[in-house]
Write a protein that holds these residues in place. Sequence first.
Motif, PDB file in Angstrom:
ATOM      1  N   CYS A 170      21.693  64.712  12.406  1.00  0.00           N
ATOM      2  CA  CYS A 170      21.514  66.085  12.894  1.00  0.00           C
ATOM      3  C   CYS A 170      22.731  66.942  12.531  1.00  0.00           C
ATOM      4  O   CYS A 170      22.599  68.130  12.235  1.00  0.00           O
ATOM      5  CB  CYS A 170      21.301  66.102  14.407  1.00  0.00           C
ATOM      6  SG  CYS A 170      19.693  65.470  14.880  1.00  0.00           S
ATOM      7  N   ILE A 181      19.460  69.349  16.451  1.00  0.00           N
ATOM      8  CA  ILE A 181      20.107  69.980  15.300  1.00  0.00           C
ATOM      9  C   ILE A 181      20.764  71.293  15.713  1.00  0.00           C
ATOM     10  O   ILE A 181      21.920  71.548  15.405  1.00  0.00           O
ATOM     11  CB  ILE A 181      19.074  70.204  14.168  1.00  0.00           C
ATOM     12  CG1 ILE A 181      18.646  68.850  13.592  1.00  0.00           C
ATOM     13  CG2 ILE A 181      19.653  71.084  13.059  1.00  0.00           C
ATOM     14  CD1 ILE A 181      17.342  68.896  12.855  1.00  0.00           C
ATOM     15  N   ARG A 213      24.032  71.337  17.471  1.00  0.00           N
ATOM     16  CA  ARG A 213      25.201  71.008  16.641  1.00  0.00           C
ATOM     17  C   ARG A 213      25.665  72.169  15.769  1.00  0.00           C
ATOM     18  O   ARG A 213      26.625  72.024  15.019  1.00  0.00           O
ATOM     19  CB  ARG A 213      24.886  69.795  15.762  1.00  0.00           C
ATOM     20  CG  ARG A 213      24.916  68.498  16.567  1.00  0.00           C
ATOM     21  CD  ARG A 213      24.327  67.346  15.812  1.00  0.00           C
ATOM     22  NE  ARG A 213      24.469  66.119  16.585  1.00  0.00           N
ATOM     23  CZ  ARG A 213      23.678  65.781  17.594  1.00  0.00           C
ATOM     24  NH1 ARG A 213      22.677  66.557  17.947  1.00  0.00           N
ATOM     25  NH2 ARG A 213      23.887  64.663  18.257  1.00  0.00           N
ATOM     26  N   LEU A 246      21.425  59.539  15.077  1.00  0.00           N
ATOM     27  CA  LEU A 246      20.866  60.863  15.350  1.00  0.00           C
ATOM     28  C   LEU A 246      21.971  61.919  15.256  1.00  0.00           C
ATOM     29  O   LEU A 246      21.787  62.993  14.689  1.00  0.00           O
ATOM     30  CB  LEU A 246      20.240  60.869  16.747  1.00  0.00           C
ATOM     31  CG  LEU A 246      19.349  62.048  17.102  1.00  0.00           C
ATOM     32  CD1 LEU A 246      18.123  62.078  16.211  1.00  0.00           C
ATOM     33  CD2 LEU A 246      18.932  61.984  18.569  1.00  0.00           C
ATOM     34  N   ASP A 247      23.109  61.547  15.806  1.00  0.00           N
ATOM     35  CA  ASP A 247      24.272  62.431  15.768  1.00  0.00           C
ATOM     36  C   ASP A 247      24.653  62.774  14.317  1.00  0.00           C
ATOM     37  O   ASP A 247      24.822  63.934  13.960  1.00  0.00           O
ATOM     38  CB  ASP A 247      25.441  61.661  16.415  1.00  0.00           C
ATOM     39  CG  ASP A 247      26.326  62.558  17.245  1.00  0.00           C
ATOM     40  OD1 ASP A 247      25.988  63.734  17.423  1.00  0.00           O
ATOM     41  OD2 ASP A 247      27.347  62.065  17.736  1.00  0.00           O
ATOM     42  N   ILE A 268      22.236  68.027   8.997  1.00  0.00           N
ATOM     43  CA  ILE A 268      21.230  69.096   8.862  1.00  0.00           C
ATOM     44  C   ILE A 268      21.794  70.422   9.377  1.00  0.00           C
ATOM     45  O   ILE A 268      21.583  71.471   8.776  1.00  0.00           O
ATOM     46  CB  ILE A 268      19.918  68.723   9.584  1.00  0.00           C
ATOM     47  CG1 ILE A 268      19.308  67.503   8.902  1.00  0.00           C
ATOM     48  CG2 ILE A 268      18.925  69.884   9.542  1.00  0.00           C
ATOM     49  CD1 ILE A 268      18.069  66.956   9.581  1.00  0.00           C
TER      50      ILE A 268
END
Lengths: 296, 186
Positions: free
Chosen positions: B142, A34, A37, B138-139, B145
Amino acid sequence: MPLEEERHCRRSCGSNNNPYRSPPELVDDNIDEILVRLSPEDPALLVHASTVSKSWRNTLTNCTFASRYREFHRTPPVLGIFRRDGILIPTTSFLPPAVHHFNCHVLDYRHGRVLLENLDCGEIVPDHLALVTNGAVLCAMDTGCDHLNCHDGPFRVALVGADPEGQLHACVYSSETDEWSPHTSLDVNDDIPPEFLANAYLAFIDEFYNKILRYDPMEPSLSVIETPVKETCDDGVIVMREEDGGLGFTFIKANSLHLWSMRKDRNGKPQWTNFRAIELEKLLPVGKMSPQMRTE
Amino acid sequence: MEVDKGKGEAEETRKVAEADRDTVTLKSSDGKLFEVSKEAAARLSTVLAGMIAGGSIDDNGTDLKQIGSEALENVVDYCNKHANSIPSAALISSSISFNTAPFKEPEEWERKFVDRLSHDALFDLVEAANFLGMERLLDVTCHKISEMMKGKSPDQIREVFNIKNDYTKEELEEIRQELAWAFYDD
């Protein structure tokens, strides 16, 4: 069960059935996914995230995370623009203390470094460069570096300068040896045919002669290339290497950005071509620009 | 010997029959069964692809003891939606070489897919995607989020992630002073 061997689940599975549980705690692997990103366009958010908990700070300050973050986002964001007088105009929230360099002249920035000429002292300049006219800073790796994380590594500084007799000189500094190379000289009045630029070279605009200097520190050699326009063009002049290895030349005139490329003609002779002018007033909202941008 | 041979043949027959099916059955930690397109499962999950190739898929429901029914339903829903959508070259390359390929923005349907999820469901889906080696999912989760963190203070982020603040006031103040530029808006 092969799955259990392949991936280790660190969270209690029973918690899935409790509708009143607090938000789940993510395992470290996923926090990593997370945080990597988080948008580089908002550097303050990375700092805010580091104050969430010590474990988040450890993740964010880990060098593995830093290289993965760069790898993930590839093209680094523009955090700010250095004016020629050493003032950084931020384009994001990033504005660390002491970032402005007063009484300095920005010669070049590339590969995560800025080359500043200190107008108060010229001690770093080698003796034979009487007057520095331009310079470049670059990563010392000739090949095999994507320049995403080399700003702490070895670097080179190339300087070109002129002396009163019309001789041009160039030399290169290596941070690895902490020494300047012997200088390469050229009489600017010599009639040198333009060479097509390829492979390792540095190109500068020479402020006095309005000519492009081609300096190859490896050979070493110094030569002159005429600019595509005869008139003096000293506003926003940038000489750059294009993606295909050719030479690009831009300058600003009458609120337009003029772009030129050097290409080989049918006979293999290099020629300035691909002239293009971009009207900046139509492109940039001048009225909305930062006052700092407009003062120069 | 004959018994063994017979058993072996039955096993072989079962495997052949299973190989012919277009779907695989997955069983959640709470015993619910879900059907998912075999092609999509193999394409989107490295773990399921390994199990399908290795013949360790159970016709009566492959046990996924680490994944609850809600998360598994979302996994299956994602796989099936993916199977029905026209996968762009960008998506395929992203799911194959996740660690080297640059991030590709979620497609419209993927955005809608994660937008409708509650925080809990989203977090559970991240865990499930990680567990199943579903790089694209997942990409997308995430990314969602990380977008949720935009504009939030450290306190608000802690609340979303259920994280206890283990800094002392002095430690936080030190960071705030060191990196004052990041806190000008506070």
